[in-house]
Scaffold this motif. Sequence first.
Motif, PDB file in Angstrom:
ATOM      1  N   ASP A 173       6.953 -36.915  66.720  1.00  0.00           N
ATOM      2  CA  ASP A 173       6.337 -36.988  65.323  1.00  0.00           C
ATOM      3  C   ASP A 173       5.598 -38.345  64.662  1.00  0.00           C
ATOM      4  O   ASP A 173       5.089 -38.372  64.566  1.00  0.00           O
ATOM      5  N   GLY A 174       5.809 -39.589  65.557  1.00  0.00           N
ATOM      6  CA  GLY A 174       5.321 -40.655  65.267  1.00  0.00           C
ATOM      7  C   GLY A 174       5.456 -41.505  65.906  1.00  0.00           C
ATOM      8  O   GLY A 174       6.652 -42.006  66.562  1.00  0.00           O
ATOM      9  N   ILE A 175       4.022 -42.329  66.712  1.00  0.00           N
ATOM     10  CA  ILE A 175       5.009 -43.932  66.882  1.00  0.00           C
ATOM     11  C   ILE A 175       4.666 -45.086  65.721  1.00  0.00           C
ATOM     12  O   ILE A 175       3.830 -44.965  65.391  1.00  0.00           O
ATOM     13  N   VAL A 176       5.725 -45.247  65.428  1.00  0.00           N
ATOM     14  CA  VAL A 176       5.675 -46.896  64.010  1.00  0.00           C
ATOM     15  C   VAL A 176       6.086 -47.280  64.271  1.00  0.00           C
ATOM     16  O   VAL A 176       6.345 -48.465  65.682  1.00  0.00           O
ATOM     17  N   ASN A 211       9.367 -41.748  64.718  1.00  0.00           N
ATOM     18  CA  ASN A 211       9.370 -40.977  63.500  1.00  0.00           C
ATOM     19  C   ASN A 211       9.919 -39.814  64.795  1.00  0.00           C
ATOM     20  O   ASN A 211       9.481 -39.405  65.869  1.00  0.00           O
ATOM     21  N   PHE A 212      11.125 -38.583  64.726  1.00  0.00           N
ATOM     22  CA  PHE A 212      11.679 -37.919  65.174  1.00  0.00           C
ATOM     23  C   PHE A 212      11.938 -36.626  64.760  1.00  0.00           C
ATOM     24  O   PHE A 212      12.876 -37.266  63.431  1.00  0.00           O
ATOM     25  N   ARG A 213      12.587 -35.733  65.361  1.00  0.00           N
ATOM     26  CA  ARG A 213      13.452 -34.443  65.461  1.00  0.00           C
ATOM     27  C   ARG A 213      14.511 -34.499  66.687  1.00  0.00           C
ATOM     28  O   ARG A 213      13.990 -34.008  67.065  1.00  0.00           O
ATOM     29  N   SER A 214      15.272 -34.509  66.250  1.00  0.00           N
ATOM     30  CA  SER A 214      16.300 -34.232  67.444  1.00  0.00           C
ATOM     31  C   SER A 214      18.258 -33.550  67.895  1.00  0.00           C
ATOM     32  O   SER A 214      18.206 -33.166  66.345  1.00  0.00           O
ATOM     33  N   ALA A 215      18.346 -32.620  68.109  1.00  0.00           N
ATOM     34  CA  ALA A 215      19.459 -31.690  67.585  1.00  0.00           C
ATOM     35  C   ALA A 215      20.463 -31.845  68.832  1.00  0.00           C
ATOM     36  O   ALA A 215      19.786 -32.030  70.259  1.00  0.00           O
ATOM     37  N   LEU A 216      21.384 -31.543  68.877  1.00  0.00           N
ATOM     38  CA  LEU A 216      22.329 -31.321  70.000  1.00  0.00           C
ATOM     39  C   LEU A 216      22.919 -30.109  70.018  1.00  0.00           C
ATOM     40  O   LEU A 216      23.648 -29.887  68.894  1.00  0.00           O
ATOM     41  N   VAL A 245       1.657 -45.974  60.986  1.00  0.00           N
ATOM     42  CA  VAL A 245       1.926 -45.019  62.022  1.00  0.00           C
ATOM     43  C   VAL A 245       1.063 -44.293  62.554  1.00  0.00           C
ATOM     44  O   VAL A 245       0.307 -43.669  61.735  1.00  0.00           O
ATOM     45  N   ILE A 246       1.327 -43.548  63.426  1.00  0.00           N
ATOM     46  CA  ILE A 246       0.058 -42.549  64.859  1.00  0.00           C
ATOM     47  C   ILE A 246       1.028 -42.101  64.901  1.00  0.00           C
ATOM     48  O   ILE A 246       2.010 -41.611  65.573  1.00  0.00           O
ATOM     49  N   PRO A 247       0.502 -41.052  63.601  1.00  0.00           N
ATOM     50  CA  PRO A 247       0.841 -39.499  63.518  1.00  0.00           C
ATOM     51  C   PRO A 247       1.015 -38.735  65.089  1.00  0.00           C
ATOM     52  O   PRO A 247      -0.114 -38.913  66.101  1.00  0.00           O
ATOM     53  N   VAL A 248       2.218 -37.886  65.587  1.00  0.00           N
ATOM     54  CA  VAL A 248       2.162 -37.212  67.017  1.00  0.00           C
ATOM     55  C   VAL A 248       1.913 -35.840  67.088  1.00  0.00           C
ATOM     56  O   VAL A 248       3.816 -35.907  65.734  1.00  0.00           O
ATOM     57  N   VAL A 257       4.773 -36.542  56.999  1.00  0.00           N
ATOM     58  CA  VAL A 257       6.042 -37.932  57.200  1.00  0.00           C
ATOM     59  C   VAL A 257       5.740 -39.222  57.660  1.00  0.00           C
ATOM     60  O   VAL A 257       6.431 -39.839  57.424  1.00  0.00           O
ATOM     61  N   SER A 258       4.562 -39.703  58.451  1.00  0.00           N
ATOM     62  CA  SER A 258       3.950 -40.642  58.338  1.00  0.00           C
ATOM     63  C   SER A 258       3.618 -41.966  57.204  1.00  0.00           C
ATOM     64  O   SER A 258       3.523 -42.891  57.056  1.00  0.00           O
ATOM     65  N   GLY A 259       3.654 -40.874  56.267  1.00  0.00           N
ATOM     66  CA  GLY A 259       2.850 -41.223  54.894  1.00  0.00           C
ATOM     67  C   GLY A 259       3.849 -42.060  53.948  1.00  0.00           C
ATOM     68  O   GLY A 259       3.837 -42.059  53.377  1.00  0.00           O
TER      69      GLY A 259
END
Lengths: 279, 279
Positions: A118-121, A132-137, A221-224, A265-267
């Motif tokens: 979700d973003g390069i911090v 920034n990320f969301r991950s699930a297992l 942050v660069i939002p992705v 979320v970047s802000g």
Amino acid sequence: MGRQELEYPREANNTVKRYPEKAKYELETIHKIINSAQIVHVAFNAPNGEGFPSILPMIGKMGSYERPSADIGDVLDLYLHGYVSSRIINLGRSASSDSSESSESPGLPVSISAASVDGIVLALTPNAHSYNFRSALLFGHATLVTDPQEKLYAMELVTNSVAPRRWQTSRTPPNAGEMASTSILRVKIRNGSAKVRVGGPNDSREDMENSAMREKVWAGVIPVHTVLGEAVPAAYNVAGDKMPEYLDEWRREENEENERYAREVSGLKYPGGKKEQAI
Amino acid sequence: MGRQELEYPREANNTVKRYPEKAKYELETIHKIINSAQIVHVAFNAPNGEGFPSILPMIGKMGSYERPSADIGDVLDLYLHGYVSSRIINLGRSASSDSSESSESPGLPVSISAASVDGIVLALTPNAHSYNFRSALLFGHATLVTDPQEKLYAMELVTNSVAPRRWQTSRTPPNAGEMASTSILRVKIRNGSAKVRVGGPNDSREDMENSAMREKVWAGVIPVHTVLGEAVPAAYNVAGDKMPEYLDEWRREENEENERYAREVSGLKYPGGKKEQAI
């Protein structure tokens, strides 16, 4: 109102040890991350793998054939669409079966991961850079869906998750050949976990106090986010140059929501107190 | 000019059996897909995993410490950054070692996958729906990088792959604490493969001849690409509101190239003669 939010049990295999403050165990959070991913990665052990797990990108969506109206935070199965050799599924089945006719075999153990950036911090020093990320297992046992009604349920679920209402607006039902050539796996979930990182960079006190360096190094942050572009009609399409409005509306809503989330979320201030590295 | 293009050997574990016409074995193609992915998924077997492989999102980039100027199509190692318990790496090492002092242990068997979705392919019937995508698999043996010089090489490689020139434009070198807390894995690659799907939908002759249905069902591709958005400065940033120009230029170039690719492949005719399903 206010039923208790369900969580997956914390067992040895799914308890997050690194940055446990970012770990989440609520079914709703985990299932939403899985469903929002265009592809999930599925890992399992094939015979003669020489220690290398198989790993495949597939389409995976949460659902319940018994209770199709179940909420995303309820106990659900994961339906997987994509190619897994039935030889492997059958071997998984026989390996775990105790060869008694009456015993249900649990199926092939599979591990599923979905992750989005979700973003390069960008921090003051490479060590504090992050995503920034969301991950699930998810961990569970996979079996081939053989009941034609359940297979149809899962095919509709998968199709409409990739593009809404597509099952209702394209040529259905599948013919006999299409039914036979489509493999759907149902994964009974044993447990799972998620990790989410939001916010700006989180530099060390030492770097924050180096004002000469801070004047030179840009931090932020660069939002992705993922964009669904303007549709390109097939050469043989005769149903109008433009994509139907319900699809175009969905496309615009997805784009707006994805962009909004990445930007929002970047802000934010990084909420953890702990120093942060890349994932 | 014109050295032969290197390919990975086709062994039992990496030979693509499903849609082999989309399979690729050239090092250059595979390495480029890995490098263009913001995250890769890494699967391996941990002790007491009860048959479930571990699967982790990590940052992975191709490189060569011995020959830093090596071409992307040369024989390269994969450097992985992210958290893998050193306990697991050490167990992998001892399990594969023959306990003789002089023997080099090959390390922990790992399977790596990178995949990007480049388009949602909408066909006349759900069965012929698909994604345009690029996916790559690598198989190899992972060991922890212990030589500080190689570790620095890999940290710079990873940092500058996430955002160009960031190693040179932020506070380096890492201090002793940062060096100690950063784990880098080097994967010696054994083999790999890639699959790429491009083009519009590919419907059956039967559906193509159903003109009443074709008038109603829209067929085409929604191109999908990743966008790097306008940068958001950190609350504590004092190096100007705007991101440095070299980063903003890279961001715009990435966006243009990703959008161009997704759009270009959406407009192509599906090249295979074979009926296509989702991945």
